[in-house]
Motif scaffolding. Structure first.
Motif, PDB file in Angstrom:
ATOM      1  N   GLY A   1      12.869  12.015  25.125  1.00 53.61           N
ATOM      2  CA  GLY A   1      14.462  11.734  24.033  1.00 53.61           C
ATOM      3  C   GLY A   1      14.281  10.270  22.417  1.00 53.61           C
ATOM      4  O   GLY A   1      12.991  11.014  21.934  1.00 53.61           O
ATOM      5  N   GLY A   2      14.379   9.286  22.804  1.00 53.35           N
ATOM      6  CA  GLY A   2      14.667   8.502  22.014  1.00 53.35           C
ATOM      7  C   GLY A   2      15.637   8.996  20.898  1.00 53.35           C
ATOM      8  O   GLY A   2      16.098   9.644  20.200  1.00 53.35           O
ATOM      9  N   PRO A   3      15.461   8.419  19.546  1.00 54.10           N
ATOM     10  CA  PRO A   3      15.878   8.054  18.465  1.00 54.10           C
ATOM     11  C   PRO A   3      15.146   9.312  17.427  1.00 54.10           C
ATOM     12  O   PRO A   3      14.848   9.592  17.599  1.00 54.10           O
ATOM     13  N   SER A   4      16.703   9.964  16.861  1.00 52.62           N
ATOM     14  CA  SER A   4      17.005  11.294  16.174  1.00 52.62           C
ATOM     15  C   SER A   4      16.358  11.373  15.505  1.00 52.62           C
ATOM     16  O   SER A   4      14.990  12.351  15.031  1.00 52.62           O
ATOM     17  N   ASP A   5      16.576  10.436  14.696  1.00 51.85           N
ATOM     18  CA  ASP A   5      15.140   9.726  13.107  1.00 51.85           C
ATOM     19  C   ASP A   5      13.923  10.326  14.098  1.00 51.85           C
ATOM     20  O   ASP A   5      12.828  10.817  12.948  1.00 51.85           O
ATOM     21  N   VAL A   6      13.839   9.455  14.330  1.00 53.14           N
ATOM     22  CA  VAL A   6      11.998   9.544  15.067  1.00 53.14           C
ATOM     23  C   VAL A   6      11.927  10.445  15.037  1.00 53.14           C
ATOM     24  O   VAL A   6      10.247  11.347  14.981  1.00 53.14           O
ATOM     25  N   VAL A   7      12.300  11.370  16.555  1.00 55.16           N
ATOM     26  CA  VAL A   7      12.078  13.054  16.881  1.00 55.16           C
ATOM     27  C   VAL A   7      11.477  13.682  16.170  1.00 55.16           C
ATOM     28  O   VAL A   7      10.872  14.026  15.714  1.00 55.16           O
ATOM     29  N   GLU A   8      13.345  13.565  15.036  1.00 58.25           N
ATOM     30  CA  GLU A   8      12.730  14.565  13.701  1.00 58.25           C
ATOM     31  C   GLU A   8      11.047  14.643  12.827  1.00 58.25           C
ATOM     32  O   GLU A   8      10.846  15.042  12.579  1.00 58.25           O
ATOM     33  N   LEU A   9      11.493  13.331  12.427  1.00 63.78           N
ATOM     34  CA  LEU A   9       9.869  12.963  11.767  1.00 63.78           C
ATOM     35  C   LEU A   9       8.436  13.370  12.622  1.00 63.78           C
ATOM     36  O   LEU A   9       7.795  13.523  11.969  1.00 63.78           O
ATOM     37  N   THR A  10       8.637  13.068  13.532  1.00 64.99           N
ATOM     38  CA  THR A  10       7.953  12.930  14.726  1.00 64.99           C
ATOM     39  C   THR A  10       7.433  14.638  14.571  1.00 64.99           C
ATOM     40  O   THR A  10       5.958  15.691  14.740  1.00 64.99           O
ATOM     41  N   LEU A  11       8.203  15.422  14.346  1.00 64.08           N
ATOM     42  CA  LEU A  11       8.202  17.083  14.474  1.00 64.08           C
ATOM     43  C   LEU A  11       8.133  17.370  13.231  1.00 64.08           C
ATOM     44  O   LEU A  11       6.909  19.138  13.330  1.00 64.08           O
ATOM     45  N   ALA A  12       8.271  16.713  12.382  1.00 67.23           N
ATOM     46  CA  ALA A  12       8.252  17.046  11.168  1.00 67.23           C
ATOM     47  C   ALA A  12       6.663  17.592  10.418  1.00 67.23           C
ATOM     48  O   ALA A  12       5.905  18.171  10.300  1.00 67.23           O
ATOM     49  N   LEU A  13       6.110  16.478  11.158  1.00 66.22           N
ATOM     50  CA  LEU A  13       4.733  15.912  10.824  1.00 66.22           C
ATOM     51  C   LEU A  13       3.803  16.502  11.679  1.00 66.22           C
ATOM     52  O   LEU A  13       2.958  17.490  11.230  1.00 66.22           O
ATOM     53  N   ALA A  14       3.551  16.699  13.052  1.00 63.17           N
ATOM     54  CA  ALA A  14       3.706  17.574  13.177  1.00 63.17           C
ATOM     55  C   ALA A  14       2.382  19.202  13.456  1.00 63.17           C
ATOM     56  O   ALA A  14       1.995  19.506  13.123  1.00 63.17           O
ATOM     57  N   ARG A  15       4.555  19.449  12.836  1.00 59.67           N
ATOM     58  CA  ARG A  15       4.325  20.722  12.603  1.00 59.67           C
ATOM     59  C   ARG A  15       3.123  20.937  10.916  1.00 59.67           C
ATOM     60  O   ARG A  15       2.320  22.630  11.371  1.00 59.67           O
ATOM     61  N   GLU A  16       3.503  20.211  10.372  1.00 60.92           N
ATOM     62  CA  GLU A  16       2.232  20.045   9.021  1.00 60.92           C
ATOM     63  C   GLU A  16       0.610  20.211   9.497  1.00 60.92           C
ATOM     64  O   GLU A  16      -0.078  21.012   9.426  1.00 60.92           O
TER      65      GLU A  16
ATOM     66  N   GLY B   1      -4.275  25.229  11.714  1.00 59.39           N
ATOM     67  CA  GLY B   1      -3.886  26.517  12.313  1.00 59.39           C
ATOM     68  C   GLY B   1      -3.059  27.369  13.412  1.00 59.39           C
ATOM     69  O   GLY B   1      -3.065  28.322  13.763  1.00 59.39           O
ATOM     70  N   LEU B   2      -2.933  26.715  13.721  1.00 62.33           N
ATOM     71  CA  LEU B   2      -2.081  26.439  14.398  1.00 62.33           C
ATOM     72  C   LEU B   2       0.424  26.856  14.723  1.00 62.33           C
ATOM     73  O   LEU B   2       0.508  26.000  14.690  1.00 62.33           O
ATOM     74  N   ASP B   3       0.146  28.322  13.747  1.00 63.76           N
ATOM     75  CA  ASP B   3       1.747  27.889  12.912  1.00 63.76           C
ATOM     76  C   ASP B   3       2.680  28.717  13.505  1.00 63.76           C
ATOM     77  O   ASP B   3       3.243  28.835  13.239  1.00 63.76           O
TER      78      ASP B   3
END
Length: 436
Positions: free
Chosen positions: A262-277, A283-285
Motif C-alpha cells: 500500500g502506501g502513498p502513491s507518490d512514494v510507491v511511484e518513486l520507489t518503483l522508478a528507482l527500483a527499475r533503474e 542486469g535484471l531488466d
C-alpha cells in the motif's frame, strides 16, 4: 614542497588547478598541514570560479585516496543515493525491494541536518537497530541478507568529512563541483558496481531549479562513468514533501505500508522508478519490482535486514508525548504544499537537528492529511504535529502557517520523476558482469 598560497591564487585568478596541486592540497589539509583558513579560501575560489571536468575528477580521486576502498568483489552490487528532501523515506522500502531480487544493496547512509531528514535517524527509531557496522559485518550481511543500511566507516573518504565540516561553516556548501565530488567520493570508495542517483528539485531540495539539478546529475554521472561505475540519475520533484509524513518513526510506519503493498502513491511511484533503474543496472531488466511488494518478498527481506542489525521488526515504535492538530482555515482545493516549510517544522518539533551531533526525537514529526489536488474542508485537520517537548510547538506551528495554499482549483499532482541522465558512455557494468 607545495605552496598553498600559490594554489589559492591559481583558482582565485580563474585558472585550472593541476592534478598535482589538487592531490597535494587535499592530502595536506587532511593531514593537518594546510590551515583551515587557507582551505576555506580555496573552497570559496572554487565556488566563485568553478571547476572543469578533469579538476572535479581529480578532486574526487584525492578524497577517495585519503582513505580506504571497500572490497565488495564477489557480490552483484547496486546502490542508490538521494540528494536529500522532506519525507524522503525511499531508501527504507527500496533497499529490501531491490535485494529481494538477488542483488546486493550496500546503502551507506547519513543523518538528518537542517530541513532534510536522515535515513539513519529513521531506522534508529526501531528498538535495538544499530547503524554502526564494521566492514566484515557489512560484507557478511550483504552475502546473507542482500541488504544493509549503515553509517559509513570513519576511514572511508575522511578528507570529505573534514572538508564538509569546513564548507558548512564557510558558506561553501552550495557548489555543484563540491557537492558532486563529496557524494561520489564516498560512493566510488564504497566499491559498488552500479549507482542510481535521486537528484531532488524544488523548494525542499538543495537544487531549487531543474537546470541546476540536471547539471549536478550530469556531473555525478560523468564522475561515475570515469570511475568505471554504471551510473544513472533520476531528477525528481521536491517542491512538495514526499508521502504524508516527515519525521522518524512516522516515516518508518509509512515505509512499512509501502512494503505491505500500500502506501502513498507518490512514494510507491518513486520507489518503483528507482527500483527499475537499479535492477536494470544490475542486469535484471526483465522483472517488475511491483511484484515483490505484492507478494511479500520485499517485506521478508526488510525483516531480515532489521534483525541482522539488532532490531526487532515487531517492536512498537516510539510514540509522541503530545500531538497538536492544525485545521484548514477555508474550504477548497489544496493547490500547493511547501516542502521546505514542512521540513523545517519537523526539525523544530525535534525530528531533525541544526548542528551535527544534536540528539533527535524519534517520535516527533509532521503528518499532512491532504495532498496537492485534494479537496479540503474548513475546520478539517490539515496537519498533525507530534512532539515530546511542548516548548517546541509554537515555532513549528508558526512555520506551517503559510505552508499550505488552498484555492478554488489545482492541477492534479504529476509524476515525481521529472527527467533522467545517463549512463552516458562505455559499456554498462551489468553487461560486463552477466547473470550466472
Amino acid at each position: 614542497m607545495m605552496d598553498p598560497i600559490a594554489v589559492i591564487a591559481t583558482k582565485r585568478d580563474g585558472a585550472e588547478l593541476s592534478t598535482v596541486q589538487i592531490r597535494e592540497m587535499v592530502a595536506a589539509y587532511t593531514a593537518g598541514d594546510v590551515a583551515p583558513e587557507q582551505m576555506s579560501s580555496l573552497l570559496m575560489a572554487i565556488v566563485l570560479n568553478g571547476m572543469g571536468r578533469r579538476e572535479i575528477a581529480d578532486w574526487t580521486a584525492a578524497m577517495i585516496d585519503s582513505g580506504v576502498r571497500l572490497d565488495l568483489s564477489g557480490l552483484r552490487t547496486v546502490d542508490k543515493h538521494s540528494t536529500g528532501g522532506v519525507g524522503d523515506k525511499i531508501t527504507l522500502p527500496l533497499t529490501p525491494l531491490v535485494a529481494s531480487y538477488g542483488l546486493a544493496v550496500p546503502q551507506l547512509s547519513g543523518r538528518g541536518l537542517g530541513h532534510t531528514g536522515g535515513t539513519l535517524d529513521k531506522l534508529e527509531s526501531i528498538p535495538g537497530w544499530r547503524a554502526d557496522l564494521g566492514v566484515d559485518e557489512m560484507r557478511a550481511q550483504l552475502h546473507g541478507v542482500g541488504a544493509v543500511v549503515c553509517a559509513a566507516t570513519a576511514d572511508l573518504a575522511p578528507a570529505d568529512r573534514k572538508l564538509y565540516a569546513l564548507r558548512d561553516v564557510t558558506g561553501t556548501v552550495a557548489c555543484i563541483p563540491l557537492i558532486a565530488s563529496s557524494i561520489m567520493s564516498k560512493k566510488i570508495a564504497e566499491g559498488t558496481g552500479a549507482l542510481v542517483l535521486d537528484v531532488k528539485v524544488g523548494s525542499g531540495a538543495f537544487m531549487k531549479s531543474y537546470d541546476e539539478a540536471r547539471e549536478l546529475a550530469q556531473t555525478m554521472v560523468e564522475l561515475g562513468d570515469d570511475a568505471g561505475m554504471d551510473t544513472r540519475a533520476l531528477l525528481t520533484d521536491m517542491s512538495t514533501p514526499l508521502g504524508r509524513t516527515a519525521g522518524n518513526a512516522v516515516e518508518v510506519v509509512e515505509s512499512l505500508e509501502v512494503l505491505a503493498g500500500g502506501g502513498p502513491s507518490d512514494v510507491v511511484e518513486l520507489t518503483l522508478a528507482l527500483a527499475r533503474e537499479m535492477l536494470d543496472a544490475g542486469g535484471l531488466d526483465d522483472v517488475d519490482p511491483a511484484e515483490n511488494l505484492r507478494n511479500g518478498r520485499a517485506m521478508d527481506t526488510w525483516r531480515a535486514m532489521v534483525v541482522a542489525q539488532g532490531g526487532d521488526p515487531d517492536a512498537d515504535l516510539p510514540v509522541p508525548g503530545h500531538t497538536h492538530v492544525l485545521t484548514a482555515g477555508r474550504s477548497g482545493v489544496l493547490s500547493s504544499l511547501d516542502a521546505l516549510a514542512v521540513g523545517e517544522a519537523a526539525r523544530l518539533l525535534g525530528a531533525g537537528r541544526s548542528r551535527p551531533g544534536e540528539p533527535v526525537s524519534y517520535a516527533a514529526g509532521v503528518t499532512w492529511h491532504a495532498g496537492v489536488g485534494d479537496d479540503v474542508r474548513a475546520g478539517a485537520p490539515l496537519f498533525t504535529l507530534s512532539f515530546d517537548d511542548e516548548a517546541r510547538l509554537n515555532a513549528a506551528a508558526a512555520r506551517l502557517a503559510d505552508a499550505a495554499l488552498i484555492g478554488e482549483a489545482a492541477e492534479p499532482a504529476g509524476s515525481r520523476v521529472l527527467g533522467r541522465v545517463g549512463p552516458t558512455a562505455g559499456t554498462s557494468w551489468a553487461a560486463e558482469h552477466p547473470r550466472p
